[in-house]
Motif scaffolding. Structure first.
Motif: not given
Lengths: 115, 111
Positions: B30, B50-51, B72
């Motif tokens: 992720d 991130y995310e 992603y």
């Protein structure tokens, strides 16, 4: 300001002997260290790592040693094989919260293992 | 095992043009990082996600922008290209943690 230093641009060893690659760092906030191997036209491949709470980590033919007081780490490859010939990058990370694990690299050492 | 995929592998652009580099992380990773490696240099951190949120920023020029999408994958957009932008651009992915897995890189040549 190079925070991770690999002072030997190249190293040549005989097959079967030990290869020792060295790395020094200046940032005392670094808490994790990694070695990557890179062949031409490919991305770096993760090899082995060590946390700052340890002084040794071993994986098969590869061992990384960390001397925190000297801010020095080394990668030992034994026995060396011709297929180990590549550029080896030392990298360090200082966790800064959240998911921030960016790596700071040294300039790399070209290892040549001669048959 | 699946690895990080980058496309294109090679890209040639002229000065002042734009370029888009794509990165597809390892499944279930992720976090995505972008690095730039100039000739004879070490990889330099550009930016990370991130995310789908930017998590850290390094020495990335204002002419560059990046984002991470819902699947992603990430894209690095580079505008007003300069000769000095010629480099290898690596994407790396990870789960939250230190060990990053790198793609094969995109070699950008600006003429």
């Amino acid at each position: 300001d190079q925070q991770v230093k690999q002072n030997s641009p190249s190293l040549s060893v005989q097959e079967g002997r030990i290869s020792i690659l060295n790395c020094d760092y200046t940032n005392s906030m670094f808490d994790y260290f990694l070695w990557y191997k890179k062949y031409p036209a490919e991305g770096p491949t993760f090899l082995i790592s060590i946390s700052s709470i340890k002084d040794k980590n071993e994986d098969g033919r590869f061992t990384v040693f960390l001397n925190k007081s000297a801010k020095h780490l080394s990668l030992h490859i034994v026995p060396s094989q011709p297929g180990d010939s590549a550029v080896y990058f030392c990298a360090a990370s200082a966790y800064s919260g959240g998911s921030n694990y960016k790596l700071t690299f040294g300039k790399g050492t070209l290892l040549t293992v001669n048959p | 095992a699946a690895g990080v995929i980058q496309s294109p592998r090679h890209l040639i652009k002229e000065k002042r043009e734009t370029a888009t580099l794509k990165c597809y992380p390892i499944p279930r990773h992720d976090t995505v990082y972008w690095y730039q490696q100039g000739p004879g240099q070490d990889p330099q951190f550009l930016i990370s996600f991130y995310e789908k949120m930017q998590s850290d920023k390094g020495s990335i020029p204002d002419r560059f922008s990046a984002q991470q999408f819902s699947d992603y994958h990430s894209e690095l957009n580079m505008s007003s290209l300069e000769l000095g932008d010629s480099a290898l651009y690596f994407c790396a992915s990870s789960t939250p943690g230190y060990e990053q897995y790198f793609g094969p890189g995109t070699r950008l040549t600006v003429t």
